[in-house]
Enzyme design. Sequence first.
Site, PDB file in Angstrom:
ATOM      1  N   ILE A  71      -2.435   9.689  -1.925  1.00 10.24           N
ATOM      2  CA  ILE A  71      -3.180   8.936  -2.934  1.00 10.24           C
ATOM      3  C   ILE A  71      -2.819   9.442  -4.333  1.00 10.24           C
ATOM      4  O   ILE A  71      -3.162  10.575  -4.708  1.00 10.24           O
ATOM      5  CB  ILE A  71      -4.710   9.027  -2.684  1.00 10.24           C
ATOM      6  CG1 ILE A  71      -5.044   8.582  -1.253  1.00 10.24           C
ATOM      7  CG2 ILE A  71      -5.472   8.206  -3.725  1.00 10.24           C
ATOM      8  CD1 ILE A  71      -4.534   7.195  -0.868  1.00 10.24           C
ATOM      9  N   GLU A 105       4.267   1.828  -2.318  1.00  5.03           N
ATOM     10  CA  GLU A 105       3.859   0.407  -2.433  1.00  5.03           C
ATOM     11  C   GLU A 105       4.664  -0.512  -1.520  1.00  5.03           C
ATOM     12  O   GLU A 105       4.995  -1.642  -1.878  1.00  5.03           O
ATOM     13  CB  GLU A 105       3.847  -0.054  -3.890  1.00  5.03           C
ATOM     14  CG  GLU A 105       2.754   0.680  -4.654  1.00  5.03           C
ATOM     15  CD  GLU A 105       2.363   0.050  -5.942  1.00  5.03           C
ATOM     16  OE1 GLU A 105       2.323  -1.189  -6.015  1.00  5.03           O
ATOM     17  OE2 GLU A 105       2.084   0.811  -6.884  1.00  5.03           O
ATOM     18  N   GLY A 106       5.000   0.019  -0.334  1.00  2.00           N
ATOM     19  CA  GLY A 106       5.753  -0.738   0.656  1.00  2.00           C
ATOM     20  C   GLY A 106       7.214  -0.369   0.603  1.00  2.00           C
ATOM     21  O   GLY A 106       7.874  -0.575  -0.416  1.00  2.00           O
ATOM     22  N   PRO A 125      -3.243   8.942   7.063  1.00  2.00           N
ATOM     23  CA  PRO A 125      -2.224   9.791   7.705  1.00  2.00           C
ATOM     24  C   PRO A 125      -1.463   9.052   8.812  1.00  2.00           C
ATOM     25  O   PRO A 125      -0.257   9.206   8.947  1.00  2.00           O
ATOM     26  CB  PRO A 125      -3.051  10.953   8.282  1.00  2.00           C
ATOM     27  CG  PRO A 125      -4.296  10.995   7.457  1.00  2.00           C
ATOM     28  CD  PRO A 125      -4.567   9.591   7.012  1.00  2.00           C
ATOM     29  N   HIS A 176      38.996   6.179 -17.611  1.00  2.00           N
ATOM     30  CA  HIS A 176      39.551   6.062 -16.255  1.00  2.00           C
ATOM     31  C   HIS A 176      38.906   4.866 -15.561  1.00  2.00           C
ATOM     32  O   HIS A 176      37.673   4.712 -15.582  1.00  2.00           O
ATOM     33  CB  HIS A 176      39.275   7.332 -15.445  1.00  2.00           C
ATOM     34  CG  HIS A 176      40.009   8.538 -15.974  1.00  2.00           C
ATOM     35  ND1 HIS A 176      41.346   8.741 -15.755  1.00  2.00           N
ATOM     36  CD2 HIS A 176      39.569   9.583 -16.719  1.00  2.00           C
ATOM     37  CE1 HIS A 176      41.714   9.881 -16.344  1.00  2.00           C
ATOM     38  NE2 HIS A 176      40.647  10.414 -16.943  1.00  2.00           N
ATOM     39  N   ARG A 195      32.965  13.303 -22.029  1.00  2.00           N
ATOM     40  CA  ARG A 195      33.608  14.247 -21.104  1.00  2.00           C
ATOM     41  C   ARG A 195      35.101  13.919 -20.960  1.00  2.00           C
ATOM     42  O   ARG A 195      35.453  12.803 -20.570  1.00  2.00           O
ATOM     43  CB  ARG A 195      32.906  14.152 -19.743  1.00  2.00           C
ATOM     44  CG  ARG A 195      33.580  14.894 -18.614  1.00  2.00           C
ATOM     45  CD  ARG A 195      33.268  16.362 -18.662  1.00  2.00           C
ATOM     46  NE  ARG A 195      33.743  17.045 -17.458  1.00  2.00           N
ATOM     47  CZ  ARG A 195      33.864  18.348 -17.370  1.00  2.00           C
ATOM     48  NH1 ARG A 195      33.556  19.126 -18.405  1.00  2.00           N
ATOM     49  NH2 ARG A 195      34.279  18.909 -16.264  1.00  2.00           N
TER      50      ARG A 195
HETATM   51  N1  CAA Z   1      -1.196 -12.675   0.171  1.00  2.00           N
HETATM   52  C1  CAA Z   1      -2.214 -13.230   0.872  1.00  2.00           C
HETATM   53  N2  CAA Z   1      -2.308 -13.104   2.211  1.00  2.00           N
HETATM   54  C2  CAA Z   1      -1.351 -12.419   2.863  1.00  2.00           C
HETATM   55  C3  CAA Z   1      -0.280 -11.797   2.170  1.00  2.00           C
HETATM   56  C4  CAA Z   1      -0.212 -11.980   0.784  1.00  2.00           C
HETATM   57  N3  CAA Z   1       0.774 -11.437   0.063  1.00  2.00           N
HETATM   58  N4  CAA Z   1       0.505 -11.180   3.077  1.00  2.00           N
HETATM   59  C5  CAA Z   1      -0.041 -11.371   4.268  1.00  2.00           C
HETATM   60  N5  CAA Z   1      -1.164 -12.137   4.134  1.00  2.00           N
HETATM   61  C6  CAA Z   1      -2.041 -12.607   5.206  1.00  2.00           C
HETATM   62  C7  CAA Z   1      -1.267 -13.455   6.211  1.00  2.00           C
HETATM   63  O1  CAA Z   1      -1.198 -14.796   5.788  1.00  2.00           O
HETATM   64  C8  CAA Z   1      -2.132 -13.317   7.419  1.00  2.00           C
HETATM   65  O2  CAA Z   1      -3.265 -14.143   7.260  1.00  2.00           O
HETATM   66  P1  CAA Z   1      -4.004 -14.907   8.484  1.00  2.00           P
HETATM   67  O3  CAA Z   1      -4.711 -13.908   9.274  1.00  2.00           O
HETATM   68  O4  CAA Z   1      -4.912 -15.857   7.812  1.00  2.00           O
HETATM   69  O5  CAA Z   1      -2.904 -15.560   9.279  1.00  2.00           O
HETATM   70  C9  CAA Z   1      -2.614 -11.864   7.321  1.00  2.00           C
HETATM   71  O6  CAA Z   1      -2.499 -11.499   5.951  1.00  2.00           O
HETATM   72  C10 CAA Z   1      -1.838 -10.886   8.149  1.00  2.00           C
HETATM   73  O7  CAA Z   1      -0.488 -10.983   7.757  1.00  2.00           O
HETATM   74  P2  CAA Z   1       0.675 -10.337   8.591  1.00  2.00           P
HETATM   75  O8  CAA Z   1       0.563 -10.820  10.008  1.00  2.00           O
HETATM   76  O9  CAA Z   1       1.941 -10.584   7.870  1.00  2.00           O
HETATM   77  O10 CAA Z   1       0.266  -8.788   8.555  1.00  2.00           O
HETATM   78  P3  CAA Z   1       0.982  -7.537   9.171  1.00  2.00           P
HETATM   79  O11 CAA Z   1      -0.067  -6.630   9.668  1.00  2.00           O
HETATM   80  O12 CAA Z   1       2.075  -7.957  10.100  1.00  2.00           O
HETATM   81  O13 CAA Z   1       1.696  -6.756   7.945  1.00  2.00           O
HETATM   82  C11 CAA Z   1       2.594  -6.118   5.860  1.00  2.00           C
HETATM   83  C12 CAA Z   1       1.811  -7.131   6.697  1.00  2.00           C
HETATM   84  C13 CAA Z   1       3.262  -6.945   4.793  1.00  2.00           C
HETATM   85  C14 CAA Z   1       3.647  -5.349   6.620  1.00  2.00           C
HETATM   86  C15 CAA Z   1       1.565  -5.151   5.228  1.00  2.00           C
HETATM   87  O14 CAA Z   1       0.990  -4.327   6.215  1.00  2.00           O
HETATM   88  C16 CAA Z   1       2.166  -4.289   4.158  1.00  2.00           C
HETATM   89  O15 CAA Z   1       2.343  -4.731   3.029  1.00  2.00           O
HETATM   90  N6  CAA Z   1       2.463  -3.006   4.488  1.00  2.00           N
HETATM   91  C17 CAA Z   1       2.884  -2.040   3.497  1.00  2.00           C
HETATM   92  C18 CAA Z   1       1.689  -1.329   2.960  1.00  2.00           C
HETATM   93  C19 CAA Z   1       1.899  -0.849   1.548  1.00  2.00           C
HETATM   94  O16 CAA Z   1       2.576  -1.463   0.743  1.00  2.00           O
HETATM   95  N7  CAA Z   1       1.235   0.224   1.236  1.00  2.00           N
HETATM   96  C20 CAA Z   1       1.290   0.748  -0.083  1.00  2.00           C
HETATM   97  C21 CAA Z   1       0.158   1.670  -0.311  1.00  2.00           C
HETATM   98  S1  CAA Z   1      -0.167   1.948  -2.011  1.00  2.00           S
HETATM   99  C22 CAA Z   1       0.947   3.081  -2.551  1.00  2.00           C
HETATM  100  O17 CAA Z   1       1.949   3.341  -1.960  1.00  2.00           O
HETATM  101  C23 CAA Z   1       0.670   3.639  -3.892  1.00  2.00           C
HETATM  102  C24 CAA Z   1       0.354   5.065  -3.953  1.00  2.00           C
HETATM  103  O18 CAA Z   1      -0.664   5.461  -4.505  1.00  2.00           O
HETATM  104  C25 CAA Z   1       1.348   6.027  -3.450  1.00  2.00           C
END
Ligand code: CAA
Length: 379
Positions: A157, A363-364, A128, A278, A268
């Site tokens: 979820i 998914e972001g 949340p 058009h 149409r």
């Molecule tokens: N692969 C491997 N490692 C990764 C990575 C990747 N793609 N992206 C980041 N990392 C690593 C970084 O290298 C870093 O590693 P170190 O600690 O070794 O340096 C670590 O992860 C932290 O990275 P960031 O500092 O970039 O992390 P952050 O906290 O600033 O945020 C973010 C990263 C990309 C914003 C992430 O939080 C994100 O993707 N947020 C969106 C969340 C999301 O997509 N949620 C979807 C939920 S599922 C859904 O929606 C489906 C449903 O059922 C409805």
Amino acid sequence: MLNFELTSEQKEIQEMAMKFAKNEMMPNASEYDLKGEMPMDILQKAWSLGLVNTCIPVEFGGAGFSTIDSMVITEALAYGCLGMNTAIMANDLALLPIVIGGTSEQKEKFLKPFTESYKIAAFCLTEPGNGSDAAGLKTTIKDGGDHWVVNGEKMWITNAGYADLFTLYGTLDPSLKHKGISALVIDAKAEGIEVGKPEKKMGHCCSDTRSVTFRDVKVPKENMLGQPGDGWKIAMKTLDHSRPMVAASAVGGAQCALDHAKGYALERNQFGKPIAAHQSIQFMLAEMATKVEASRLLVLKSAWLIDNNQPNTRLASMAKSFASDSFMEIATDAVQIYGGYGYSKEYPVEKLMRDAKLIQIYEGTSQIQRLVIAKEVLK
Ligand code: CAA
């Protein structure tokens, strides 16, 4: 060698998936959208045709599809109905962490049953208070001796109400931020799990979206994916794999909106000729078609990188943001081309416009994808 042709096998898969989309999904899409109900019989049929759980490797009972094969299937199914496709894609999203981070024993135990009968899985990351800032999640995993103990609440979820299995992310130590996050595979019927009411959504109405609360849920020690603290990397790699798939669904929806708009524009008549004659409408259709093609190319490249074991974080986010933003624009233009009829539930483009919106969010969000792309560009 650069080749833009699908293989003959991929064309066959595409034809089969498209036939299913047009014959089974499309004719029922509006009814299930209005009812807000999961079409279990249709999903079961999709599973029996091998169109569900495309991420499961062949050694664990899967069909051995490449990532590009999965994209071809996803685009076709999304053409049929975005909501039904979301229910299908959510299984892959939840199983991918096992494919990516699981041992052979875990894959055998958790993936195989999904190939033997139609089962449903759900990916539990969002909470949340933590959506985009996934690393700030609050769900705790505690060491209970011979088992893990999970407490927390997950939100938005997909598939939760029908799930047999959850892949869950929680923290062993919040002070470690993302380094404290671990991933668990949880039996959805375990004691202490409470699934919330279905959310009433703008679109994807026939997919199931709920909160899930975990209260002192005991999880076997062997259900952790990787080592304690590996959960974050598993989640990020999962999203790198799943975002191209979401982008492929945007392409399927956008192609569908374009096809409807084109058909309507040709039939149409206004001012004594079809509206397709058009130039104002022609320019819209040209823009729409270009965006569909560009989105598809980004999807295929991001999938090709996975199939060739190359990093795809940048391309996955480019594909997800470009294809979903384009789909929103294309669906909006399709409604515009239909005029007043486009605003009516009697015509299909109204649903496509509602469905497009979610692709820019789950998914972001499109903004998070730009953040990921910018980080990659500035590396
Ligand atoms: N692969 C491997 N490692 C990764 C990575 C990747 N793609 N992206 C980041 N990392 C690593 C970084 O290298 C870093 O590693 P170190 O600690 O070794 O340096 C670590 O992860 C932290 O990275 P960031 O500092 O970039 O992390 P952050 O906290 O600033 O945020 C973010 C990263 C990309 C914003 C992430 O939080 C994100 O993707 N947020 C969106 C969340 C999301 O997509 N949620 C979807 C939920 S599922 C859904 O929606 C489906 C449903 O059922 C409805």
